[in-house]
Design an enzyme around this catalytic site. Structure first.
Site, short mmCIF file in Angstrom:
data_model
loop_
_atom_site.label_atom_id
_atom_site.label_comp_id
_atom_site.label_asym_id
_atom_site.label_seq_id
_atom_site.Cartn_x
_atom_site.Cartn_y
_atom_site.Cartn_z
N GLY A 133 -5.76 -8.07 -1.37
CA GLY A 133 -5.96 -7.42 -0.13
C GLY A 133 -5.95 -8.59 0.85
O GLY A 133 -6.21 -9.69 0.56
N CYS B 4 -6.52 -11.02 -7.68
CA CYS B 4 -6.56 -11.81 -6.33
C CYS B 4 -7.81 -11.46 -5.86
O CYS B 4 -9.01 -11.64 -5.96
CB CYS B 4 -5.22 -11.63 -5.66
SG CYS B 4 -5.04 -13.00 -4.53
N TYR B 5 -7.57 -10.60 -4.29
CA TYR B 5 -8.83 -10.21 -3.69
C TYR B 5 -9.91 -9.40 -4.52
O TYR B 5 -11.14 -9.40 -4.27
CB TYR B 5 -8.42 -9.30 -2.47
CG TYR B 5 -9.78 -9.06 -1.63
CD1 TYR B 5 -10.53 -9.98 -0.98
CD2 TYR B 5 -10.00 -7.40 -1.68
CE1 TYR B 5 -11.40 -9.28 -0.41
CE2 TYR B 5 -11.05 -7.05 -1.01
CZ TYR B 5 -11.79 -7.98 -0.11
OH TYR B 5 -12.88 -7.49 0.56
N HIS C 201 -0.93 -12.81 -9.20
CA HIS C 201 -0.39 -11.47 -9.16
C HIS C 201 0.48 -10.88 -10.49
O HIS C 201 1.73 -11.65 -10.57
CB HIS C 201 0.60 -11.17 -7.94
CG HIS C 201 -0.32 -11.15 -6.77
ND1 HIS C 201 -0.95 -10.05 -6.10
CD2 HIS C 201 -0.70 -12.07 -5.77
CE1 HIS C 201 -1.60 -10.28 -5.09
NE2 HIS C 201 -1.54 -11.55 -5.06
N GLU D 58 1.83 -8.61 -10.97
CA GLU D 58 2.76 -7.25 -10.85
C GLU D 58 4.05 -7.64 -10.19
O GLU D 58 4.96 -6.72 -10.16
CB GLU D 58 2.04 -6.14 -9.86
CG GLU D 58 1.81 -6.54 -8.45
CD GLU D 58 0.45 -7.49 -8.33
OE1 GLU D 58 0.01 -7.96 -9.16
OE2 GLU D 58 0.08 -7.67 -6.97
N SER E 93 19.17 20.22 -0.36
CA SER E 93 19.91 19.48 0.64
C SER E 93 21.22 19.06 0.19
O SER E 93 21.79 17.99 0.84
CB SER E 93 19.06 18.39 1.06
OG SER E 93 18.59 17.32 0.13
N GLY E 94 21.15 18.76 -1.23
CA GLY E 94 22.14 18.15 -1.97
C GLY E 94 21.73 16.63 -2.49
O GLY E 94 22.41 16.07 -3.15
N GLY E 95 20.38 16.35 -2.01
CA GLY E 95 19.79 15.02 -2.61
C GLY E 95 18.99 15.34 -3.56
O GLY E 95 19.01 16.20 -4.08
N VAL E 96 18.58 14.10 -4.13
CA VAL E 96 17.99 14.17 -5.44
C VAL E 96 16.50 14.85 -5.55
O VAL E 96 16.42 15.59 -6.50
CB VAL E 96 18.04 12.74 -6.17
CG1 VAL E 96 17.12 11.85 -5.12
CG2 VAL E 96 17.06 12.67 -7.37
N ASP E 97 15.89 14.77 -4.62
CA ASP E 97 14.35 15.28 -4.56
C ASP E 97 14.13 16.80 -4.56
O ASP E 97 13.88 17.33 -5.36
CB ASP E 97 13.53 14.51 -3.13
CG ASP E 97 13.81 13.10 -3.32
OD1 ASP E 97 13.93 12.52 -4.31
OD2 ASP E 97 13.19 12.79 -2.03
N SER E 98 15.17 17.19 -3.76
CA SER E 98 14.85 18.93 -3.59
C SER E 98 15.73 19.39 -4.74
O SER E 98 15.45 20.32 -5.29
CB SER E 98 15.55 19.32 -2.25
OG SER E 98 17.19 18.93 -2.30
N ALA E 99 16.82 18.49 -5.41
CA ALA E 99 17.49 19.15 -6.54
C ALA E 99 16.52 18.85 -7.81
O ALA E 99 16.57 20.10 -8.57
CB ALA E 99 18.69 18.26 -6.86
N LYS F 47 10.28 7.46 -7.04
CA LYS F 47 11.77 7.69 -7.11
C LYS F 47 12.34 7.42 -8.50
O LYS F 47 13.10 8.48 -8.86
CB LYS F 47 12.27 6.70 -6.05
CG LYS F 47 13.74 7.66 -5.86
CD LYS F 47 13.60 8.55 -4.64
CE LYS F 47 15.11 8.91 -4.29
NZ LYS F 47 15.16 9.91 -2.85
#
Ligand code: XMP
Length: 536
Positions: free
Chosen positions: A78, A105-106, A192, A194, A246-252, A392
């Site tokens: 942070g 770190c912080y 870090h 990550e 919508s044709g997109g991945v999330d709604s599908a 995602k």
């Protein structure tokens, strides 16, 4: 149930607790967020290591997190300094519950400060690569790791005195206490783990998860699917669900998961606005109707949208009209289904975190579905958001495991207003056909040259310029197509993609030869900023 207007701007949900998601994982590790730009990345690393992880505020109470069954806690980095007034600290339960802790770190400085150690500003800020050496071998946080390793530092303060019970476990040339730990599995890392610049970082995180926290690694795509099917069934009962595709991945993926859980109780609605790429509406139909045998209302609304867009050239007016038209058509179709109780949406974890950190109200947590342009104001539906805990890449894995085709699962982002904002000036049926033909060639070359996954978005734009050309002995006066391809991490910034010249050459000659009325092709070499990805 479609009720008269309530004055809300988006479909209201009944209560935040009622949202369908994995409410009680069998194990988790929590990231306590101190405002680091890397908190999300830490959570992703933990998930990639098969342990469920959520980011929680440093103000969280034990009661608000106990249901997540935390096996350990990671204190994020942070921007603050622990000795500044009002610097955020870890909640007391982190220490009282005897949980393993990894302070980064912080987060390390917070732990040192709260447990009685001493933190001071370093003589000089350390930023970048450093080589870290273990003080003595045998500590489980370094299990199976080399004596010395490269790490990525970014800090101004450092620990001058570890808290009672803690010992230095590793050092660098500039920092005698680069890692500290005690025998209760509490560790502080000055670097870090990550980020990719710490090559052994993932192994250190995994040592924390599996050696210190004794996690079992239950966060897998298969487990997620099984558990969310049960939780969707519990929530929906015998109710009816609608979902806008919508044709997109999330709604599908959201629709497929809900369909797996409640079958015919789900009705999907796909509005063909006539502004999609070639074959996309057909593909939605193919997948949901033929393959999954889901109830699909395919609403052919091209004429409505093109009618409403007639004569419109301003990009924001186009967006507004398309958004409103979508709501009108969706509403009409939904009304035809009769009583509906739930709305399934493809909201993802980053949207949830973003809205929670920007505004903690319930309404802020509702995603006005970006890609489908918002939903009717008056629809009083309870939300089913099976992806609201997923990143995602996890959504894509779920999609693949549920049997969605690669083309949908790995589809590049596509704007809700579709090709309307890739046609400069008025949108007409003829222009759409020209753009679709040119765009199909761009996509074909991008895919066949293995460039699809390495470009964030790639597409054609139909400019409003005409230029002079020559075919044989004849002068032509045709359209100019622009090719746009960008690389990006998140669409906030983007760079124009260095598409090989021979691929550009093929796109150009194919477009000029195969698409009627186009006689010139240009490549857009503008980055964002100062440009945007879309032309409108
Ligand atoms: P820009 O053009 O602003 O785009 O660099 C950033 C990202 O957002 C997408 N985009 C939209 N998506 N509705 C959407 O759903 C819109 O009106 C819209 N405008 C831009 C764009 O494709 C890119 O991914």
């Amino acid at each position: 149930m479609v009720n008269p207007g309530t004055g809300h701007n988006s479909a209201p949900m009944e209560s935040p607790e009622g949202v369908t998601h994995l409410t009680s994982p069998r194990e988790s590790v929590l990231v306590i967020d101190f405002g680091s730009q890397y908190s999300m990345l830490i959570a992703r690393r933990v998930r990639e290591s098969h342990v469920y992880c959520e980011i929680v505020s440093h103000g969280s109470t034990w009661e608000s997190v106990a249901h997540l069954n935390p096996r350990g806690v990671i204190l994020s980095g942070g921007p603050a300094s622990v000795y500044e007034e009002g610097a955020p600290l870890a909640p007391q339960w982190v220490y009282d519950k005897g949980l393993p802790v990894l302070g980064i770190c912080y987060g390390m400085q917070v732990m040192a400060h709260q447990l009685g150690g001493s933190v001071k500003p370093a003589a000089k800020r350390e930023y970048g690569h450093a080589v870290m050496h273990q003080c003595s071998s045998g500590n489980s946080i370094f299990d199976a790791l080399p004596e010395s390793m490269q790490v990525w530092m970014s800090h101004g303060d450092h620990i001058t005195e570890p808290p009672p019970g803690f010992a230095a476990l590793a050092y660098t040339d500039n920092s005698p206490i680069t890692v500290m730990g005690d025998d209760r599995h509490r560790y502080g890392l000055q670097f870090h783990p990550e980020v990719v610049h710490t090559p052994q970082g993932k192994a250190i995180i995994e040592n924390f998860l599996y050696k210190a926290c004794k996690c079992e690694g239950l966060w897998t795509t298969g487990n997620f699917i099984n558990e969310s099917i049960t939780s969707i069934q519990d929530r929906v009962g015998t109710g009816k669900v609608i979902c806008a595709l919508s044709g997109g991945v999330d709604s599908a993926v959201a629709a497929t998961l809900v369909h797996r859980a409640v079958g015919d109780q789900l009705t999907c609605i796909f509005v063909n606005n006539g502004l999609m790429r070639r074959n996309e509406p057909e593909q939605v139909r193919e997948v949901f109707e033929k393959h999954f045998k889901a109830n699909l209302i395919y609403s052919e609304a091209t004429e409505n949208f093109l009618g409403a867009l007639q004569g419109v050239v301003d990009p924001e007016t186009k967006r507004k009209i398309i958004g409103e038209e979508f709501i009108r058509v969706f509403d009409e179709e939904a009304a035809g289904i009769g009583e509906v109780d739930f709305l399934a949406q493809g909201t993802l974890y980053p949207d949830v975190i973003e809205s929670e950190t920007s505004d903690n109200t319930v309404s802020a947590k509702i995603k006005t579905h970006h890609n489908v342009g918002g939903l009717p104001e008056h629809m009083k539906l309870k939300l089913v958001e099976p992806l609201r805990n997923l990143f995602k890449d996890e959504v894509r894995n779920v999609g693949l495991e549920l049997g969605l085709p690669e083309e949908i699962v790995h589809r590049q982002p596509f704007p809700g207003p579709g090709l309307a904002i890739r046609i400069i000036g008025e949108v007409t049926y003829d222009k759409l056909e020209i753009l679709r033909a040119a765009d199909a060639i761009v996509m074909d070359e991008i895919r066949s040259n293995g460039l699809y996954d390495e470009t964030w978005q790639s597409f054609a734009v139909l400019t409003d310029t005409r230029s002079v050309g020559v075919v044989g002995d004849l002068r032509t006066y045709g359209h100019v197509i622009a090719i746009r391809a960008v690389t990006s991490e998140d669409a906030m910034t983007a760079d124009w993609a260095r598409i090989p010249h021979d691929v550009l050459a093929r796109m150009s000659s194919r477009i000029a030869n195969e698409v009627p009325d186009v006689n010139r092709v240009v490549y857009d070499i503008t980055s964002k900023p100062p440009g945007t990805i879309e032309w409108e």
